[in-house]
Each structure stands twice: as C-alpha cells, then as structure tokens.
Scaffold this motif. Sequence first.
Motif, PDB file in Angstrom:
ATOM      1  N   GLY A 118       1.070 -11.440  -6.045  1.00  7.13           N
ATOM      2  CA  GLY A 118       2.319 -11.734  -5.339  1.00  7.13           C
ATOM      3  C   GLY A 118       3.239 -10.527  -5.266  1.00  7.13           C
ATOM      4  O   GLY A 118       3.824 -10.240  -4.215  1.00  7.13           O
ATOM      5  N   PHE A 119       3.375  -9.812  -6.399  1.00  5.98           N
ATOM      6  CA  PHE A 119       4.213  -8.608  -6.400  1.00  5.98           C
ATOM      7  C   PHE A 119       3.637  -7.534  -5.487  1.00  5.98           C
ATOM      8  O   PHE A 119       4.371  -6.853  -4.770  1.00  5.98           O
ATOM      9  CB  PHE A 119       4.368  -8.057  -7.817  1.00  5.98           C
ATOM     10  CG  PHE A 119       5.226  -8.909  -8.704  1.00  5.98           C
ATOM     11  CD1 PHE A 119       6.405  -9.466  -8.241  1.00  5.98           C
ATOM     12  CD2 PHE A 119       4.846  -9.171 -10.006  1.00  5.98           C
ATOM     13  CE1 PHE A 119       7.183 -10.259  -9.051  1.00  5.98           C
ATOM     14  CE2 PHE A 119       5.618  -9.964 -10.825  1.00  5.98           C
ATOM     15  CZ  PHE A 119       6.796 -10.509 -10.351  1.00  5.98           C
ATOM     16  N   ARG A 120       2.314  -7.392  -5.523  1.00  7.57           N
ATOM     17  CA  ARG A 120       1.674  -6.394  -4.664  1.00  7.57           C
ATOM     18  C   ARG A 120       1.846  -6.761  -3.193  1.00  7.57           C
ATOM     19  O   ARG A 120       2.116  -5.904  -2.352  1.00  7.57           O
ATOM     20  CB  ARG A 120       0.201  -6.263  -5.010  1.00  7.57           C
ATOM     21  CG  ARG A 120      -0.463  -5.145  -4.232  1.00  7.57           C
ATOM     22  CD  ARG A 120      -1.913  -5.048  -4.502  1.00  7.57           C
ATOM     23  NE  ARG A 120      -2.526  -6.340  -4.177  1.00  7.57           N
ATOM     24  CZ  ARG A 120      -3.760  -6.659  -4.482  1.00  7.57           C
ATOM     25  NH1 ARG A 120      -4.516  -5.816  -5.122  1.00  7.57           N
ATOM     26  NH2 ARG A 120      -4.253  -7.836  -4.141  1.00  7.57           N
ATOM     27  N   ALA A 121       1.747  -8.052  -2.864  1.00  9.76           N
ATOM     28  CA  ALA A 121       1.949  -8.479  -1.478  1.00  9.76           C
ATOM     29  C   ALA A 121       3.383  -8.213  -1.038  1.00  9.76           C
ATOM     30  O   ALA A 121       3.617  -7.791   0.100  1.00  9.76           O
ATOM     31  CB  ALA A 121       1.612  -9.963  -1.329  1.00  9.76           C
ATOM     32  N   SER A 122       4.339  -8.449  -1.936  1.00  4.54           N
ATOM     33  CA  SER A 122       5.740  -8.148  -1.602  1.00  4.54           C
ATOM     34  C   SER A 122       5.931  -6.659  -1.357  1.00  4.54           C
ATOM     35  O   SER A 122       6.629  -6.258  -0.411  1.00  4.54           O
ATOM     36  CB  SER A 122       6.659  -8.594  -2.739  1.00  4.54           C
ATOM     37  OG  SER A 122       6.559  -9.965  -2.947  1.00  4.54           O
ATOM     38  N   GLN A 123       5.318  -5.832  -2.202  1.00  2.00           N
ATOM     39  CA  GLN A 123       5.434  -4.391  -2.026  1.00  2.00           C
ATOM     40  C   GLN A 123       4.796  -3.947  -0.715  1.00  2.00           C
ATOM     41  O   GLN A 123       5.356  -3.118   0.008  1.00  2.00           O
ATOM     42  CB  GLN A 123       4.777  -3.667  -3.206  1.00  2.00           C
ATOM     43  CG  GLN A 123       4.892  -2.166  -3.154  1.00  2.00           C
ATOM     44  CD  GLN A 123       6.324  -1.698  -3.290  1.00  2.00           C
ATOM     45  OE1 GLN A 123       7.139  -2.345  -3.932  1.00  2.00           O
ATOM     46  NE2 GLN A 123       6.639  -0.575  -2.668  1.00  2.00           N
ATOM     47  N   LEU A 124       3.649  -4.497  -0.381  1.00  6.38           N
ATOM     48  CA  LEU A 124       2.994  -4.138   0.882  1.00  6.38           C
ATOM     49  C   LEU A 124       3.820  -4.592   2.085  1.00  6.38           C
ATOM     50  O   LEU A 124       3.862  -3.904   3.107  1.00  6.38           O
ATOM     51  CB  LEU A 124       1.596  -4.744   0.938  1.00  6.38           C
ATOM     52  CG  LEU A 124       0.572  -4.134  -0.025  1.00  6.38           C
ATOM     53  CD1 LEU A 124      -0.704  -4.950  -0.020  1.00  6.38           C
ATOM     54  CD2 LEU A 124       0.291  -2.688   0.339  1.00  6.38           C
ATOM     55  N   VAL A 130      -0.941  -2.715   4.646  1.00  5.05           N
ATOM     56  CA  VAL A 130      -1.863  -3.778   4.233  1.00  5.05           C
ATOM     57  C   VAL A 130      -2.692  -3.287   3.053  1.00  5.05           C
ATOM     58  O   VAL A 130      -2.792  -2.086   2.805  1.00  5.05           O
ATOM     59  CB  VAL A 130      -2.785  -4.229   5.393  1.00  5.05           C
ATOM     60  CG1 VAL A 130      -1.971  -4.860   6.504  1.00  5.05           C
ATOM     61  CG2 VAL A 130      -3.605  -3.071   5.917  1.00  5.05           C
ATOM     62  N   ALA A 131      -3.295  -4.242   2.349  1.00  6.23           N
ATOM     63  CA  ALA A 131      -4.139  -3.910   1.205  1.00  6.23           C
ATOM     64  C   ALA A 131      -5.441  -3.281   1.688  1.00  6.23           C
ATOM     65  O   ALA A 131      -5.897  -3.548   2.799  1.00  6.23           O
ATOM     66  CB  ALA A 131      -4.436  -5.176   0.398  1.00  6.23           C
TER      67      ALA A 131
END
Length: 167
Positions: A118-124, A130-131
């Motif tokens: 979730g944190f990584r998605a917010s940062q992206l 995108v990842a």
Amino acid sequence: MSLAQVGLVGKTAARFGVQKIPGRMSIPKIGHDLTPEMLPKSQVPRSGRIDPIPPNAAWRALDKVMFPIIKFYYPRSIQCEYGLRFDDWYYNQANDRDVGVALSRIDDIDLQLRNFRGFRASQLAIERSVAPAEERWEEVVGEVRYCKPWFEQVRREKAEAEAWDNY
C-alpha cells in the motif's frame, strides 16, 4: 510449502495449506482445519467455535459471472500497475469496518506485506510511475486470497451474533 514460498503466498497459506480450485483464485484452508487455539494473536471468535459453512448457491453463481470479468479487468487496472494484489484493493478498510477486524486476525507478515504494498502504491501514485513488471500481480488465477477467509469468518460471526441478539 518451502520457506521461500512463504513470502510469496503469506504465512497463513504456508501454515494451513492452500485450496486450489482449477481456473480460480487459491484460498487458504482456514475454515476446515482451524481451531480457536490456532487463531493468530489469540483472537477467538465470540461464538467460541469455527464452523465451515458451505458457500451459498447465489454467491457461487455470482462468482461464475464475476470471475471472468475480474480476470480480464485486474491485469489491465491501475492497481495491478502499482503492484497491489487483488485482496489489497478489493478488501478496503475505508469501505467496510469488517475488513479492519479481519486484518487484525491475519498473520503479522501478511499484514506487513499488505502495508508495504500500500505504501509503495501510494509512492508510485505520487511519482506518477508504475511498478516494475516483475513486481506486479497480473495472474489472478494463481493468486492466493489471503484476506477473504478471514473476512468471511468475521461476516459469519457477525451474522451469528445478530441472530442471537434478535432471538
């Protein structure tokens, strides 16, 4: 299941095993071999017992209709591009309070992995990127639903408590 796979499928699935349904998402088998003594964080349900309840025929029919749509939509969605798993965005605490109770029952490693994604998605999303392709969960069929069994268990407990309150 080897320890290398624990990070991939989560500690709950590694401990209890996975129910594989051909052409569907895999589900940890917590409803069949889970006893109140085995619950993580010592959270025993109000009823004091855990009974597996067979799925309703209407839900099975709805699942047969919705799963092909999910199978088509999810790999093309922005959630997949951010590296979120299906249960990360489907079971959202902001939309349903029962999700918070279910998340308090899952193993710590599963919760930490969920929070990290979730944190990584917010940062992206902030970076408007995108990842990487290897970090995306594009294959819905092989994915393990780590939150669904706990969420369904909370719903069953709530329905049972409501039935006793209205008795």
